[in-house]
Design a protein around this motif. Structure first.
Motif, short mmCIF file in Angstrom:
data_model
loop_
_atom_site.label_atom_id
_atom_site.label_comp_id
_atom_site.label_asym_id
_atom_site.label_seq_id
_atom_site.Cartn_x
_atom_site.Cartn_y
_atom_site.Cartn_z
N MET A 21 0.85 -1.19 0.00
CA MET A 21 0.00 0.00 0.00
C MET A 21 0.88 1.24 0.00
O MET A 21 2.08 1.18 0.26
N GLY A 22 0.25 2.38 -0.27
CA GLY A 22 0.96 3.64 -0.18
C GLY A 22 1.55 3.80 1.20
O GLY A 22 0.91 3.51 2.20
N GLY A 23 2.77 4.31 1.30
CA GLY A 23 3.42 4.47 2.59
C GLY A 23 4.24 3.26 2.97
O GLY A 23 4.82 3.21 4.06
N GLY A 24 4.30 2.23 2.08
CA GLY A 24 5.18 1.11 2.33
C GLY A 24 4.62 0.00 3.18
O GLY A 24 5.35 -0.89 3.60
N GLU A 29 -1.94 -10.66 4.85
CA GLU A 29 -3.11 -11.35 5.38
C GLU A 29 -4.10 -10.33 5.91
O GLU A 29 -3.83 -9.13 5.94
N TRP A 30 -5.26 -10.82 6.37
CA TRP A 30 -6.34 -9.94 6.79
C TRP A 30 -5.91 -8.90 7.82
O TRP A 30 -6.26 -7.73 7.73
N LYS A 31 -5.15 -9.32 8.80
CA LYS A 31 -4.82 -8.42 9.90
C LYS A 31 -3.96 -7.23 9.48
O LYS A 31 -3.85 -6.23 10.21
N ASP A 32 -3.36 -7.32 8.27
CA ASP A 32 -2.50 -6.24 7.80
C ASP A 32 -3.28 -5.13 7.10
O ASP A 32 -2.73 -4.07 6.82
N ILE A 33 -4.55 -5.37 6.78
CA ILE A 33 -5.32 -4.39 6.01
C ILE A 33 -5.67 -3.19 6.90
O ILE A 33 -6.22 -3.35 7.99
N PRO A 34 -5.37 -1.96 6.45
CA PRO A 34 -5.72 -0.76 7.24
C PRO A 34 -7.22 -0.65 7.44
O PRO A 34 -8.01 -1.11 6.60
N GLU A 36 -9.17 1.85 7.10
CA GLU A 36 -9.84 2.58 6.03
C GLU A 36 -10.22 1.66 4.88
O GLU A 36 -11.29 1.77 4.29
N LEU A 37 -9.30 0.74 4.55
CA LEU A 37 -9.58 -0.20 3.46
C LEU A 37 -10.63 -1.21 3.87
O LEU A 37 -11.51 -1.59 3.07
N LEU A 38 -10.60 -1.65 5.13
CA LEU A 38 -11.62 -2.56 5.63
C LEU A 38 -13.01 -1.93 5.51
O LEU A 38 -13.97 -2.58 5.10
N LEU A 39 -13.11 -0.66 5.88
CA LEU A 39 -14.39 0.03 5.81
C LEU A 39 -14.84 0.16 4.36
O LEU A 39 -16.03 0.05 4.05
N ARG A 40 -13.88 0.39 3.46
CA ARG A 40 -14.23 0.50 2.05
C ARG A 40 -14.76 -0.83 1.53
O ARG A 40 -15.76 -0.89 0.80
N ILE A 41 -14.11 -1.92 1.89
CA ILE A 41 -14.56 -3.24 1.47
C ILE A 41 -15.95 -3.53 2.04
O ILE A 41 -16.84 -4.03 1.35
N ALA A 42 -16.14 -3.19 3.32
CA ALA A 42 -17.44 -3.43 3.96
C ALA A 42 -18.55 -2.67 3.28
O ALA A 42 -19.70 -3.12 3.22
N SER A 43 -18.24 -1.48 2.73
CA SER A 43 -19.27 -0.67 2.07
C SER A 43 -19.71 -1.27 0.74
O SER A 43 -20.74 -0.87 0.19
N LEU A 44 -18.92 -2.22 0.20
CA LEU A 44 -19.22 -2.80 -1.10
C LEU A 44 -20.05 -4.08 -1.02
O LEU A 44 -20.52 -4.58 -2.04
N VAL A 45 -20.21 -4.62 0.17
CA VAL A 45 -20.92 -5.89 0.31
C VAL A 45 -22.30 -5.68 0.88
O VAL A 45 -22.62 -4.63 1.44
N SER A 58 -10.39 -10.01 14.29
CA SER A 58 -10.59 -8.85 15.17
C SER A 58 -10.54 -7.55 14.40
O SER A 58 -11.24 -6.59 14.74
N GLY A 59 -9.74 -7.50 13.33
CA GLY A 59 -9.67 -6.28 12.53
C GLY A 59 -10.98 -5.97 11.85
O GLY A 59 -11.46 -4.83 11.86
N TRP A 60 -11.58 -7.00 11.24
CA TRP A 60 -12.90 -6.82 10.64
C TRP A 60 -13.91 -6.41 11.70
O TRP A 60 -14.71 -5.49 11.49
N ARG A 61 -13.90 -7.11 12.83
CA ARG A 61 -14.87 -6.81 13.88
C ARG A 61 -14.77 -5.35 14.33
O ARG A 61 -15.77 -4.65 14.44
N ASP A 62 -13.55 -4.90 14.58
CA ASP A 62 -13.36 -3.53 15.06
C ASP A 62 -13.75 -2.50 14.01
O ASP A 62 -14.41 -1.51 14.30
N ALA A 63 -13.35 -2.76 12.76
CA ALA A 63 -13.65 -1.81 11.69
C ALA A 63 -15.15 -1.67 11.48
O ALA A 63 -15.68 -0.56 11.38
N ILE A 64 -15.84 -2.80 11.42
CA ILE A 64 -17.28 -2.76 11.19
C ILE A 64 -18.01 -2.17 12.39
O ILE A 64 -18.95 -1.38 12.24
#
Length: 360
Positions: A21-24, A29-34, A36-45, A58-64
């Motif tokens: 991703m931008g910024g290096g 795996e799932w836990k590495d996704i920022p 902001e990206l998790l929220l973007r993915i969630a908005s598409l489903v 836990s990342g998905w849970r917290d983001a959602i």
């Protein structure tokens, strides 16, 4: 819209290889996704997939949990109440929640859980929740004071005391649907609504046959911003209700009076006269908007059999947005055989055109 079958790391991350991703930031795996990206993915489903996704990690849970503001569970045909009991404590940032049901599932403890955790809720649809009692409304009054839109149509067990209590505590309401809530929609409840909920714009009281003039007049005096009021089947109301609306609700655009058979010509003339009562306001409005965009745009007087053609024609001429012509019916007069001579301006113009320029 992406479904649950598409929710795989491989499909979202091309060729299942690591992504940078931008910024290096390396994503393996799932836990590495920022977030902001998790929220973007969630908005598409879809909503069902969002719920499944919240259990991925836990990342998905917290983001959602932090980012989800709109949710519909109307797709749930069984065990909706258990789903609400599980999800409401997690999704505390919800602003819009739709729980419309074909078969009654939701119970008071589900609504109480929503009220205890979703304090930012603004729009709630509980329509057809036949199992709910006053406990639910009392809980919402305390836990969701920022409600602006509430649909409890068909919730026949609610009482007028509970509705009055809700109105006192949820004063930001702008849209309220009480269609079919016969026990809840009484003059007592409408007095409280008119007194406390002064920002109301849309009210549906369809088939609430205990509503009378006293209640409707309370709405007219207390809620001057009303734009839509459905009184279809409110058989007790008389001309006094319509006169109060005509004199106090200048923004009224849609009025339903189906089967209100106590309505007479006096009510129609009051509507027509309200159009020209204040000429200065009318001309000021015409400078900003098209003339026909102001005033009544929908009027249902079907089965109002006491009305005569001159009175209804006066209303039609006062409000150019009311149409009787095919394809644009916004003045509904079905069941009133004596009103067949009433026509809107464009119907008259079309008739004249046919006379002046007959087809060869």
């Amino acid at each position: 819209m992406i479904g649950v079958e598409d929710l795989s790391f491989e499909k979202l991350m091309v060729n299942n290889s690591s992504c940078k991703m931008g910024g290096g930031v390396m994503i393996r795996e799932w836990k590495d996704i920022p977030m902001e990206l998790l929220l973007r993915i969630a908005s598409l489903v879809d909503d069902r997939t969002v719920i499944v996704a919240s259990g991925v990690c836990s990342g998905w849970r917290d983001a959602i949990s932090w980012g989800l503001t709109h949710l519909s569970l109307s797709w749930c045909k069984r065990n909706m109440n258990n789903l609400v009991l599980t999800l409401a404590p997690k999704f505390t940032k919800l602003e819009v929640l739709t729980l419309r049901q074909d078969l009654p599932q939701l119970q008071d403890n589900g609504v109480e859980t929503i009220a205890n955790h979703c304090h930012e809720l603004q729009d709630l649809d509980l329509s057809k929740s036949f199992k709910l009692t006053d406990r639910s409304l009392y809980a919402l009054a305390h836990g969701c004071p920022n409600l602006t839109k509430l649909n409890v149509s068909g919730c026949s067990a609610f009482s007028d005391n509970a509705v009055a209590y809700l109105a006192e505590h949820c004063r930001q309401l702008r849209v309220l649907n009480l269609c079919g809530c016969v026990r809840a929609a009484t003059d007592k409840a409408l007095k409280a609504i008119g007194y406390y909920c002064n920002r109301l714009q849309t009210v549906n009281l369809g088939w609430c046959d205990k509503v009378g003039d006293e209640g409707v007049m309370s709405l007219a005096y207390g809620c001057p911003d009303l734009t839509l009021l459905d009184l279809c089947g409110c058989v007790l109301i008389t001309d006094e209700s319509v006169i109060a609306l005509a004199n106090n609700c200048p923004h009224l655009r849609s009025l339903g009076l189906y089967f209100c058979q106590n309505i007479t010509d006096r009510a129609m003339y009051s509507l027509a006269q309200s159009r020209v009562k204040n000429k200065h306001e009318m001309w000021a409005s015409m400078k900003k908007h098209r003339y026909e965009d102001e005033g009544l745009m929908n009027l249902n007087i079907s089965q109002c059999t006491a009305l005569t053609p001159p009175a209804v024609q006066a209303v039609c001429e006062a409000f150019p947005a009311l149409h009787t012509c095919p394809g644009r019916h916004s003045l509904i007069i079905s069941g009133c055989l004596n009103l067949t001579s009433v026509h809107c301006a464009c119907s008259v113009q079309a008739h004249r055109a046919r006379i002046l320029h007959p087809a060869h």
